[in-house]
Scaffold this motif. Structure first.
Motif, PDB file in Angstrom:
ATOM      1  N   ILE A  64       8.370   4.554 -13.799  1.00 37.07           N
ATOM      2  CA  ILE A  64       7.881   4.475 -12.411  1.00 37.07           C
ATOM      3  C   ILE A  64       6.594   3.671 -12.335  1.00 37.07           C
ATOM      4  CG2 ILE A  64       6.845   5.852 -10.553  1.00 37.07           C
ATOM      5  CD1 ILE A  64       9.021   7.940 -11.064  1.00 37.07           C
ATOM      6  N   ALA A  65       5.750   3.801 -13.323  1.00 31.07           N
ATOM      7  CA  ALA A  65       4.472   3.082 -13.329  1.00 31.07           C
ATOM      8  C   ALA A  65       4.660   1.571 -13.450  1.00 31.07           C
ATOM      9  CB  ALA A  65       3.598   3.586 -14.462  1.00 31.07           C
ATOM     10  N   ASN A  66       5.802   1.147 -13.999  1.00 33.07           N
ATOM     11  CA  ASN A  66       6.004  -0.279 -14.288  1.00 33.07           C
ATOM     12  C   ASN A  66       7.147  -0.910 -13.506  1.00 33.07           C
ATOM     13  OD1 ASN A  66       3.965  -0.208 -16.295  1.00 33.07           O
ATOM     14  ND2 ASN A  66       5.423   0.743 -17.685  1.00 33.07           N
ATOM     15  N   CYS A  67       7.382  -0.467 -12.283  1.00 37.59           N
ATOM     16  CA  CYS A  67       8.478  -1.051 -11.517  1.00 37.59           C
ATOM     17  C   CYS A  67       8.113  -1.119 -10.033  1.00 37.59           C
ATOM     18  CB  CYS A  67       9.758  -0.250 -11.722  1.00 37.59           C
ATOM     19  SG  CYS A  67       9.681   1.417 -11.059  1.00 37.59           S
ATOM     20  N   ASP A  68       9.011  -1.722  -9.260  1.00 38.00           N
ATOM     21  CA  ASP A  68       8.763  -1.797  -7.812  1.00 38.00           C
ATOM     22  C   ASP A  68       9.146  -0.488  -7.135  1.00 38.00           C
ATOM     23  OD1 ASP A  68      11.521  -1.788  -7.675  1.00 38.00           O
ATOM     24  OD2 ASP A  68      11.708  -3.857  -6.996  1.00 38.00           O
ATOM     25  N   SER A  69       8.824  -0.384  -5.863  1.00 42.99           N
ATOM     26  CA  SER A  69       8.991   0.873  -5.133  1.00 42.99           C
ATOM     27  C   SER A  69      10.450   1.301  -5.027  1.00 42.99           C
ATOM     28  CB  SER A  69       8.388   0.737  -3.736  1.00 42.99           C
ATOM     29  OG  SER A  69       8.540   1.926  -3.024  1.00 42.99           O
ATOM     30  N   ARG A  70      11.327   0.360  -4.790  1.00 43.68           N
ATOM     31  CA  ARG A  70      12.741   0.703  -4.633  1.00 43.68           C
ATOM     32  C   ARG A  70      13.306   1.270  -5.935  1.00 43.68           C
ATOM     33  NH1 ARG A  70      17.525  -3.086  -2.186  1.00 43.68           N
ATOM     34  NH2 ARG A  70      19.139  -1.522  -2.365  1.00 43.68           N
ATOM     35  N   GLU A  71      13.010   0.611  -7.041  1.00 40.03           N
ATOM     36  CA  GLU A  71      13.479   1.084  -8.333  1.00 40.03           C
ATOM     37  C   GLU A  71      12.821   2.423  -8.684  1.00 40.03           C
ATOM     38  OE1 GLU A  71      13.888  -0.402 -12.962  1.00 40.03           O
ATOM     39  OE2 GLU A  71      12.898  -1.691 -11.503  1.00 40.03           O
ATOM     40  N   MET A 127       0.822  -1.186   0.000  1.00 40.94           N
ATOM     41  CA  MET A 127       0.000   0.000   0.000  1.00 40.94           C
ATOM     42  C   MET A 127       0.872   1.259   0.000  1.00 40.94           C
ATOM     43  SD  MET A 127      -3.198   0.975   0.217  1.00 40.94           S
ATOM     44  CE  MET A 127      -4.423   1.848   1.088  1.00 40.94           C
ATOM     45  N   ALA A 128       1.853   1.283   0.900  1.00 42.32           N
ATOM     46  CA  ALA A 128       2.708   2.467   1.000  1.00 42.32           C
ATOM     47  C   ALA A 128       3.526   2.660  -0.273  1.00 42.32           C
ATOM     48  CB  ALA A 128       3.623   2.356   2.211  1.00 42.32           C
ATOM     49  N   SER A 129       3.967   1.552  -0.877  1.00 43.48           N
ATOM     50  CA  SER A 129       4.764   1.684  -2.098  1.00 43.48           C
ATOM     51  C   SER A 129       3.918   2.262  -3.226  1.00 43.48           C
ATOM     52  CB  SER A 129       5.357   0.338  -2.503  1.00 43.48           C
ATOM     53  OG  SER A 129       4.332  -0.560  -2.896  1.00 43.48           O
ATOM     54  N   SER A 130       2.666   1.897  -3.284  1.00 41.52           N
ATOM     55  CA  SER A 130       1.762   2.452  -4.295  1.00 41.52           C
ATOM     56  C   SER A 130       1.535   3.942  -4.066  1.00 41.52           C
ATOM     57  CB  SER A 130       0.428   1.710  -4.261  1.00 41.52           C
ATOM     58  OG  SER A 130      -0.480   2.289  -5.144  1.00 41.52           O
ATOM     59  N   GLU A 131       1.400   4.329  -2.813  1.00 37.64           N
ATOM     60  CA  GLU A 131       1.226   5.748  -2.479  1.00 37.64           C
ATOM     61  C   GLU A 131       2.479   6.545  -2.831  1.00 37.64           C
ATOM     62  OE1 GLU A 131       0.117   5.968   1.627  1.00 37.64           O
ATOM     63  OE2 GLU A 131      -1.800   4.975   1.282  1.00 37.64           O
ATOM     64  N   ASN A 132       3.644   5.998  -2.507  1.00 35.15           N
ATOM     65  CA  ASN A 132       4.904   6.674  -2.833  1.00 35.15           C
ATOM     66  C   ASN A 132       5.044   6.848  -4.338  1.00 35.15           C
ATOM     67  OD1 ASN A 132       5.703   6.904  -0.187  1.00 35.15           O
ATOM     68  ND2 ASN A 132       6.987   5.089  -0.223  1.00 35.15           N
ATOM     69  N   ARG A 133       4.725   5.800  -5.061  1.00 34.55           N
ATOM     70  CA  ARG A 133       4.824   5.864  -6.519  1.00 34.55           C
ATOM     71  C   ARG A 133       3.904   6.953  -7.078  1.00 34.55           C
ATOM     72  NH1 ARG A 133       5.061   0.125  -9.030  1.00 34.55           N
ATOM     73  NH2 ARG A 133       4.460  -0.124  -6.887  1.00 34.55           N
ATOM     74  N   ASP A 134       2.695   7.052  -6.528  1.00 29.25           N
ATOM     75  CA  ASP A 134       1.762   8.097  -6.953  1.00 29.25           C
ATOM     76  C   ASP A 134       2.302   9.489  -6.637  1.00 29.25           C
ATOM     77  OD1 ASP A 134      -0.045   6.286  -7.988  1.00 29.25           O
ATOM     78  OD2 ASP A 134      -1.322   6.271  -6.196  1.00 29.25           O
ATOM     79  N   ILE A 135       2.911   9.627  -5.480  1.00 26.01           N
ATOM     80  CA  ILE A 135       3.494  10.922  -5.086  1.00 26.01           C
ATOM     81  C   ILE A 135       4.624  11.306  -6.036  1.00 26.01           C
ATOM     82  CG2 ILE A 135       4.858  12.084  -3.293  1.00 26.01           C
ATOM     83  CD1 ILE A 135       3.151  10.483  -1.236  1.00 26.01           C
ATOM     84  N   TRP A 136       5.497  10.348  -6.358  1.00 25.29           N
ATOM     85  CA  TRP A 136       6.603  10.632  -7.266  1.00 25.29           C
ATOM     86  C   TRP A 136       6.084  11.001  -8.651  1.00 25.29           C
ATOM     87  CZ3 TRP A 136       8.819   5.577  -5.098  1.00 25.29           C
ATOM     88  CH2 TRP A 136       9.513   5.842  -3.924  1.00 25.29           C
ATOM     89  N   ARG A 137       5.080  10.281  -9.118  1.00 20.15           N
ATOM     90  CA  ARG A 137       4.510  10.579 -10.444  1.00 20.15           C
ATOM     91  C   ARG A 137       3.852  11.951 -10.459  1.00 20.15           C
ATOM     92  NH1 ARG A 137       0.575   6.514 -11.821  1.00 20.15           N
ATOM     93  NH2 ARG A 137       0.645   7.322 -13.934  1.00 20.15           N
TER      94      ARG A 137
END
Length: 117
Positions: free
Chosen positions: A77-84, A1-11
């Motif tokens: 960013i949309a197609n990778c894991d949170s760390r990447e 959940m948090a990784s999805s939120e982080n990814r959205d924030i970065w995007r």
């Protein structure tokens, strides 16, 4: 959940950066062109008025390059894991900063008659 939120924030952050770069570029370009036009119309000794220059031509191409870097990062960013995704975000910030600085340097040099494509 948090990784999805982080990814959205970065995007969202990268999208906001892209929109900000576009709008500030267009604003500065219009202001400079209007100033040149007004100055040219006041100078009755010239047969022509130059109001478009580096910013409208080569500068626009450099802005498109920066936007491409951001768009590529958004896709990655949309197609990778949170760390990447965090690595991609940081690399993109560095790349945009570097390209923006180079564009500013090249624009300054264009005022002295040096043109680079």
């Amino acid at each position: 959940m948090a990784s999805s939120e982080n990814r959205d924030i970065w995007r969202k952050s990268l999208s906001a950066m892209k929109a900000s770069l576009e709008s500030s570029y267009e604003f500065k370009t219009v202001v400079q062109e209007e100033a040149r036009l007004i100055k040219g119309l006041k100078d009755i000794k010239k047969d022509y008025v130059v109001f478009s220059d580096y910013r409208r031509n080569t500068g626009k191409r450099r802005l498109e390059d920066i936007k491409t870097v951001i768009d590529t990062a958004l896709e990655r960013i949309a197609n990778c894991d949170s760390r990447e995704a965090s690595q991609i975000y940081l690399e993109t910030l560095k790349a945009v900063t570097l390209q923006t600085r180079w564009a500013a340097i090249l624009e300054t040099l264009s005022h002295y008659g040096h043109y680079f494509s």
